[in-house]
Design a protein around this motif. Structure first.
Motif, PDB file in Angstrom:
ATOM      1  N   ALA A 101       3.456 134.235  48.144  1.00  0.00           N
ATOM      2  CA  ALA A 101       3.558 135.669  48.406  1.00  0.00           C
ATOM      3  C   ALA A 101       4.780 136.005  49.258  1.00  0.00           C
ATOM      4  N   ARG A 102       5.105 135.163  50.240  1.00  0.00           N
ATOM      5  CA  ARG A 102       6.215 135.454  51.141  1.00  0.00           C
ATOM      6  C   ARG A 102       7.570 135.377  50.439  1.00  0.00           C
ATOM      7  N   GLN A 122       6.569 136.551  39.062  1.00  0.00           N
ATOM      8  CA  GLN A 122       6.671 135.501  40.075  1.00  0.00           C
ATOM      9  C   GLN A 122       5.287 135.095  40.576  1.00  0.00           C
ATOM     10  N   ALA A 123       4.403 136.081  40.743  1.00  0.00           N
ATOM     11  CA  ALA A 123       3.035 135.773  41.180  1.00  0.00           C
ATOM     12  C   ALA A 123       2.322 134.924  40.136  1.00  0.00           C
TER      13      ALA A 123
END
Length: 452
Positions: free
Chosen positions: A72-73, A65-66
């Motif tokens: 980040a949240r 996902q990063a």
């Protein structure tokens, strides 16, 4: 219920082990006890393996996902839900499973070693995690180290007491933080009980709970001394209802009840199953008793036809609006009963578009499903999708129940089928109602009762 196309030698090896357990019997009683012991060891070792795999999966998903640019949240969204589905559990429990796994793998190496060797059960390890949740990582590791020698021989209550004692010793402030957090989570809950009863539970600070119970007990003793023929428990229950609602008697409570039952059951010509919304199935006789009591108290009763003759579901409900109108939303709640995500029993909170409205999904009964808040949020995460497999309409002589297929980011498929309107009433049936396993009537009514 689900499909998987991710075969491997490890998966095939475990499948072989599972297959061998189906015929496991043992030659004598002594051997059977030995096998039971080894199976308990195996269960613990499997729990440890699941914990390690869960952490590795979560780390991989979050890294992906990063790399995809997810803020980040929002990273980690939907990960616990995937673990829950893999374990055939609700997303809420998936968060618990992942939290437990991270604690075991990252912070409690001695407990993980015991779990891997089968010396402690998953539940006992969970108790240790729960009782040390408020500690810092270093203090948690210290509790893990100090209990390592005795943990395999300790019972559930012993583990809880020992963990609490060490927590208070290492970080006295954690006791206050834990008590403050617990008090903030006080609540009242309602869940169904057998025989048209229900459990009303209150999670209260100990002083408030003891005071409430003592007041009810004192009132019961006073009435029994005055000649009341009810039992102590009955008086306490009735007094609770009267004092909370402000009514003169427990029977005269101003409530609204939604009841769904076959027309023939209402008339007394058929003893099938009715559905008390939010509670579950009840007998037709109990439903008629409930209606009689409501009528005797002067309660207004609203009737609304739900199902026309020859149909097992409402069809053609459409709306041009993006949001589900109240009537259509109520239909989804009545049809689905609880959250439609497999293995999730949470109450329906959201009327969800199976195919999102932003992707031209219509606001209709066929494209709608009832979900809890957590499952709806998980479904909106990156890589998730859903489609309607069966719209719940009459096709080729069969009236099929509504069915949705959920796809997770790993490509696993999970099917969710709307339950029968009346539990025990059978599954899909011919449009003429001729199949013998479909016992409930062709027409049904929703009745809304409000006591006067």
């Amino acid at each position: 219920m689900f499909e998987s196309g991710h075969g491997s030698q490890a998966v095939e090896g475990l499948s072989t082990v599972v297959a061998s357990l189906r015929t496991l019997e043992g030659g004598c009683d002594g051997e059977r006890i030995d096998l039971i012991t080894e199976l308990e060891v195996l269960k613990a070792a499997v729990s440890a393996a699941q914990a390690r795999l869960s952490v590795a999966f979560a780390e991989s998903q979050e890294a992906a996902q990063a790399a995809a640019g997810v803020p980040a949240r929002e990273r980690g969204r939907g990960v616990a839900a995937q673990i829950a589905l893999a374990r055939r559990d609700s997303p809420h429990r998936g968060s618990r499973h992942l939290g437990f796994a991270r604690a075991m793998v990252r912070e409690m190496p001695h407990t993980l070693a015991h779990l891997t060797a089968g010396r402690v059960s998953e539940w006992r390890a969970t108790i240790l995690c729960r009782e040390t949740a408020v500690l810092t990582v270093d203090d948690r590791r210290e509790v893990d180290r100090r209990l390592a020698g005795d943990l395999p021989s300790m019972g559930d209550a012993q583990v809880a007491r020992a963990a609490r004692g060490l927590a208070a010793q290492l970080d006295p402030e954690s006791v206050a933080r834990r008590a403050s957090k617990a008090a903030a989570e006080r609540c009242v809950s309602l869940r169904p009980a057998p025989d048209t009863m229900t459990y009303l539970s209150g999670l209260l600070p100990v002083a408030a709970g003891v005071a409430t119970y003592a007041a009810l007990d004192r009132r019961a003793r006073e009435l029994i001394a005055g000649g009341d023929e009810r039992g102590r428990g009955q008086i306490m229950a009735d007094t609770l209802v009267e004092r909370v609602t402000g009514q003169a008697t427990a029977e005269a409570v101003p409530i609204e009840v939604n009841l769904v039952l076959p027309v023939d059951a209402l008339l007394g010509t058929e003893d099938s199953t009715a559905e008390l919304v939010g509670h579950g199935p009840i007998g037709a006789g109990a439903a008629r008793t409930l209606l009689s009591a409501a009528a005797a108290s002067g309660a207004p009763i609203w009737f609304r036809r739900l199902f026309a003759a020859g149909e097992c579901q409402l069809v053609g409900l459409e709306s041009r609006r993006r949001l589900f109108p109240e009537g259509l939303r109520r239909f989804l709640v009545l049809r689905d009963k609880v959250c439609r995500t497999p293995w999730c029993d949470a109450p329906v909170r959201h009327a969800d578009h199976v195919v999102a409205a932003g992707r031209d999904g219509p606001t209709s009964a066929a494209n709608g499903q009832g979900l809890c808040a957590a499952c709806n949020q998980a479904k909106e995460a990156r890589g998730w999708s859903a489609q309607v497999v069966s719209p719940g309409q009459t096709s080729q002589g069969l009236t099929q129940r509504h069915r949705v297929r959920l796809r997770t980011p790993t490509g696993h498929l999970y099917d969710s089928t709307a339950p029968p309107l009346f539990d025990g009433g059978g599954g899909d049936r011919a449009a003429d109602g001729s199949r013998p396993d479909f016992s409930w009537a062709e027409r049904a009514l929703e009745l809304r009762l409000a006591a006067a």
